[in-house]
Motif scaffolding. Structure first.
Motif, mmCIF file in Angstrom:
data_model
loop_
_atom_site.group_PDB
_atom_site.id
_atom_site.type_symbol
_atom_site.label_atom_id
_atom_site.label_comp_id
_atom_site.label_asym_id
_atom_site.label_seq_id
_atom_site.Cartn_x
_atom_site.Cartn_y
_atom_site.Cartn_z
ATOM 1 N N ILE A 30 -6.404 6.768 2.987
ATOM 2 C CA ILE A 30 -5.225 5.660 2.936
ATOM 3 C C ILE A 30 -4.692 5.068 4.520
ATOM 4 C CG2 ILE A 30 -2.936 5.280 2.144
ATOM 5 C CD1 ILE A 30 -4.894 5.626 0.084
ATOM 6 N N SER A 31 -4.819 6.253 5.378
ATOM 7 C CA SER A 31 -4.349 5.572 6.527
ATOM 8 C C SER A 31 -5.559 4.861 7.280
ATOM 9 C CB SER A 31 -4.328 7.036 7.741
ATOM 10 O OG SER A 31 -3.452 7.965 7.163
ATOM 11 N N LEU B 9 -2.363 1.556 -6.839
ATOM 12 C CA LEU B 9 -2.661 0.641 -5.751
ATOM 13 C C LEU B 9 -3.409 -0.587 -5.986
ATOM 14 C CD1 LEU B 9 -4.498 3.105 -3.040
ATOM 15 C CD2 LEU B 9 -2.188 2.044 -2.942
ATOM 16 N N VAL C 158 -3.856 7.186 -8.029
ATOM 17 C CA VAL C 158 -3.487 6.516 -6.781
ATOM 18 C C VAL C 158 -4.447 5.178 -6.827
ATOM 19 C CG1 VAL C 158 -4.163 6.721 -4.253
ATOM 20 C CG2 VAL C 158 -3.344 8.737 -5.562
ATOM 21 N N VAL D 96 3.114 7.186 5.067
ATOM 22 C CA VAL D 96 1.856 7.678 5.147
ATOM 23 C C VAL D 96 1.703 8.227 6.444
ATOM 24 C CG1 VAL D 96 -0.675 7.337 5.198
ATOM 25 C CG2 VAL D 96 0.792 6.409 3.206
ATOM 26 N N SER E 257 -4.502 1.613 5.881
ATOM 27 C CA SER E 257 -3.318 0.925 6.233
ATOM 28 C C SER E 257 -3.649 0.294 7.829
ATOM 29 C CB SER E 257 -2.164 2.015 6.175
ATOM 30 O OG SER E 257 -1.079 1.513 6.867
ATOM 31 N N CYS F 237 -6.646 11.379 -7.920
ATOM 32 C CA CYS F 237 -7.381 10.194 -7.096
ATOM 33 C C CYS F 237 -7.471 8.962 -8.203
ATOM 34 C CB CYS F 237 -8.654 10.499 -6.941
ATOM 35 S SG CYS F 237 -8.838 11.898 -5.492
ATOM 36 N N LEU G 103 0.681 -1.129 -0.083
ATOM 37 C CA LEU G 103 0.032 -0.033 0.261
ATOM 38 C C LEU G 103 0.935 1.262 0.120
ATOM 39 C CD1 LEU G 103 -2.710 1.398 0.374
ATOM 40 C CD2 LEU G 103 -2.302 1.111 3.093
ATOM 41 N N GLU G 104 2.072 1.153 1.035
ATOM 42 C CA GLU G 104 2.713 2.477 0.771
ATOM 43 C C GLU G 104 3.489 2.670 -0.490
ATOM 44 O OE1 GLU G 104 3.646 4.439 3.560
ATOM 45 O OE2 GLU G 104 2.323 3.501 4.942
ATOM 46 N N LEU H 192 -11.891 6.881 -2.454
ATOM 47 C CA LEU H 192 -11.118 7.686 -3.349
ATOM 48 C C LEU H 192 -11.824 8.111 -4.723
ATOM 49 C CD1 LEU H 192 -7.728 5.873 -3.059
ATOM 50 C CD2 LEU H 192 -8.238 7.998 -2.037
ATOM 51 N N VAL I 188 1.065 4.311 -3.050
ATOM 52 C CA VAL I 188 0.943 5.423 -2.807
ATOM 53 C C VAL I 188 2.132 6.569 -3.228
ATOM 54 C CG1 VAL I 188 0.478 7.292 -1.198
ATOM 55 C CG2 VAL I 188 -0.706 5.321 -0.910
ATOM 56 N N ALA J 110 -11.613 1.511 0.477
ATOM 57 C CA ALA J 110 -10.845 2.676 0.272
ATOM 58 C C ALA J 110 -10.789 3.173 -1.195
ATOM 59 C CB ALA J 110 -9.375 2.385 0.507
#
Length: 739
Positions: free
Chosen positions: A451-452, A532, A528, A385, A455, A525, A324-325, A479, A328, A475
């Protein structure tokens, strides 16, 4: 002269006799000597062929002697060895493991040995009658045990709260000052005692964990490497099993790395797992989770290739939180405005981190403005993030204070600050008053909030491959909505700027022309989401296919139509059973019955889903594992494999956080063995209120190399006190404890 002549005559006669022996003549030997020599020769030839047996009469002569299939055993020594596995008195005796030398001399030698006599004495002490002094000793031991449990509880409180060993004597002194009876125990109140207690407390914590792992039919591992405060490379290993139908991560331990290449990491994992889970841990292994380093997941010469050698069914999973990180970062690393935000936050952090004067001035300005200030945080860390989110939040929350301070520095007179500091202050103040920068900063806050949350969901210890795709889909939908509809933070910023006609918190913003368009958000968006999806749904990765197939056990995705449900999931069952066929058959699973039992599972839950479509209590596949329906024994083994698949290595990151707190710069000499004990206590042990020290005290008492003597004091007991009647035994106990 006559004596010398006689000697010469005797010598000549002997030489003549010896010469005659060479030609077959025999000497005049007595008959008794001949018989003895003949007997010895025959015995020498017979002894190797002789088969010695146990004589029943030996049992009556030697009390406790037993004849078994493994040989002769001494009941006294065996009982002592069983009760105390660390007893050095019995470890080397063949009469404990089985003596096959059926000779009475061997038995006598053992029965007269100090080892045997010590075991007999110990057994007599244990089985002797309950006279007055025996009861006194027993009561004295019970009171000592009660006090020892208090000592162990105190040590546990120190270790559970990750305090140094030197805190233990202070807490003992505090309890004694408050009137505790701990003072009756002589010794065991030092920091050395606390470190020794840690071994037995950790052992008592580890025992049920090892039992759970040994009883598990399948397991997976999660591992990660780091360098501790003593500049030593270590590998941290966890294993995941199923406990009452739900996944449970168990700390296996730390292991020193000899080398950081694939062989070194694989050997470290093997040593840790073998000491914790036994030699057959690889036969139970179905998956391994790690970060994306090439030494772990490379296609050639990696830990993954070594684990899968001869075991192709083992699934190597790249941590989804890490992916995921990366997704992003892929999306925003080429965005010019994001680069500006990163540069701004880095300069902000460095300005106050390396200058106490600047930080002091910032607090003074905040106090004058009656504002609360949060010190800017750095961007680097375990996860990118949350660090960016926290740094941007501190900037937005104290926006006016930062603007005031940097304008004050940039407009200061000669000598107030260096040219470099003034230049940095001018740059930061200019960017903070740029409408375009602030607009993107608030939009980034909305993106990072989504995103957080994702995560955090992926980092949960109980997260399974069934759950994480739902979290990702949620998520992605958020987005998608954000690409067309402004988020809460962005909308609040735009509303305030519009109401203030280009001002934000009484600060006039540059480059504000009344254009409040939101078109820029859609491209960001969409990018992203695309990146992802590319990271989390990598079709070239075999693990992705297995994880997606496991989604059939998520009841939320089941079709409600009966016909659709009847045809649902058969291809996935075929894929999973084919991939894990070896491990399933090893666990006595009939693979041919999986499709039939899958129909029973759908019938079991399908009717409930149709009859209660609006129920607030979701049905979960985990309940089947708790019920252990005998009609579903085969499919349950497949479900267990799917549920133990790890999706994240966040548990290792939490373990390293604990390691960093315990092994600080002031405790860098802690060995790896002691660190394992402290980690087991800190991570796996129950709370202080739930902890029971009885097992740890028993281990401490029974595994000693010599007798424990918590009451070792030279006592002089008056004879009149010893001779008290049985009714006054407690007075004698109180006297002994008071000395």
């Amino acid at each position: 002269m006559a004596d010398e002549q006689k000697k010469m005559t005797d010598g000549a006669a002997a030489r003549r006799q010896a010469s005659l022996f060479n030609f077959g003549f025999s000497a005049n030997v007595p008959d008794s000597t001949k018989i003895r020599r003949s007997h010895e020769a025959s015995k020498k030839n017979y002894e190797p062929k002789r088969k010695r047996l146990f004589q029943k009469s030996w049992s009556s002569i030697f009390d406790g002697l037993q004849d078994t299939d493994s040989g002769m055993l001494c009941a006294h020594c065996v009982a002592r060895h069983t009760g105390n596995t660390s007893a050095a008195t019995t470890d080397s005796s063949t009469f404990v493991t089985g003596c096959r030398s059926y000779r009475i001399d061997s038995i006598r030698a053992h029965w007269e040995s100090p080892r045997h006599l010590a075991c007999v004495a110990a057994e007599r002490c244990r089985d002797r009658g309950h006279g007055p002094l025996d009861i006194i000793v027993q009561k004295l031991g019970e009171q000592n045990k009660h006090i020892l449990e208090k000592l162990f509880n105190t040590a546990f409180a120190v270790l559970k709260n990750e305090l140094p060993f030197t805190s233990y004597p202070v807490m003992i002194d505090l309890q004694i000052k408050n009137g505790s009876d701990i003072k009756n125990i002589q010794g065991y109140a030092t920091s050395k005692a606390c470190s020794r207690f840690a071994t037995y407390i950790a052992e008592s914590v580890k025992e049920p964990l090892q039992q759970a792992v040994s009883e598990s039919k399948v397991l997976s591992i999660v591992f990660d490497g780091a360098t501790d405060s003593s500049i030593s490379e270590v590998e941290l290993v966890y294993c995941r099993i199923l406990d009452k139908g739900y996944p449970r991560d168990i700390l296996v331990g730390l292991e020193d790395l000899q080398h950081a290449h694939a062989d070194g990491v694989f050997d470290a994992i093997g040593r840790a797992m073998q000491s914790f889970a036994g030699e057959n841990w690889l036969d139970k292994l179905v998956a391994a989770g790690s970060d994306g380093a090439s030494v772990n997941l490379g296609n050639h010469d990696s830990v993954r290739t070594r684990l899968q050698q001869g075991r192709d069914y083992i699934v190597a999973i790249h941590c989804v939180a890490h992916r995921l990180e990366l997704g992003v970062l892929d999306a925003i690393k080429n965005n010019n405005m994001m680069q500006t935000i990163q540069d701004l936050l880095k300069k902000l952090y460095k300005h106050y981190h390396y200058s106490p004067k600047a930080l002091r001035e910032l607090h003074e300005i905040a106090e004058l403005m009656e504002e609360k200030i949060i010190k800017p945080t750095r961007l680097q860390g375990t996860r990118w993030v949350p660090h960016v989110q926290k740094a941007s939040q501190s900037l937005i929350r104290s926006y006016q204070v930062f603007i005031t301070h940097f304008e004050h520095i940039s407009q200061g007179g000669p000598g107030s600050a260096s040219a470099e500091v003034k230049g940095r202050a001018t740059f930061i103040a200019k960017k903070l008053k740029d409408f375009r920068v602030l607009r993107f900063l608030f939009f980034l806050q909305d993106v990072l909030d989504i995103i957080s949350r994702l995560s955090l969901q992926l980092q949960r210890s109980d997260s399974t491959c069934i759950d994480f795709l739902d979290s990702f889909e949620s998520a992605a939908l958020s987005l998608t909505e954000l690409s067309s509809t402004p988020g809460q933070r962005y909308a609040g910023f735009i509303e305030e700027v519009r109401a203030g006609n280009g001002k934000f918190k009484d600060v006039t913003l540059a480059h504000y022309d009344g254009d409040l368009g939101y078109e820029f958000a859609k491209d960001i968006c969409d990018d992203v989401i695309q990146r992802l999806c590319h990271r989390l749904e990598n079709n070239r990765d075999k693990s992705t296919e297995i994880i997606q197939a496991g989604r059939i056990f998520d009841l939320k995705d089941w079709p409600r139509d009966r016909l659709d449900l009847a045809n649902y999931g058969h291809d996935q069952i075929r894929l999973l059973s084919g991939h894990f066929r070896i491990i399933l058959e090893r666990n006595e699973c009939d693979v041919t019955e999986l499709q039939n039992e899958w129909m029973h599972v759908k019938a079991h839950f399908g009717q409930r889903l149709r009859n209660n479509p609006g129920t607030n209590q979701p049905y979960q596949i985990n309940t089947l594992l708790a019920e252990q329906n005998p009609r579903l024994t085969n499919i349950l083994k497949l479900i267990e494999i799917v549920l133990v698949l790890p999706t994240s290595t966040a548990i290792c990151e939490r373990g390293f956080s604990t390691l960093k707190r315990i092994k600080s710069d002031w405790r860098s000499r802690l060995t790896t063995a002691m660190m394992n004990h402290l980690l087991w206590i800190s991570i796996e042990a129950p709370s202080l209120q739930e902890y029971n020290a009885e097992r740890a005290v028993h281990l401490w008492w029974s595994k000693a190399q010599r007798q424990r003597r918590p009451q070792f004091v030279q006592l002089t007991v008056p004879q009149d006190v010893v001779d008290q009647p049985d009714s006054e035994e407690q007075e004698l106990v109180d006297f002994l404890m008071s000395e």
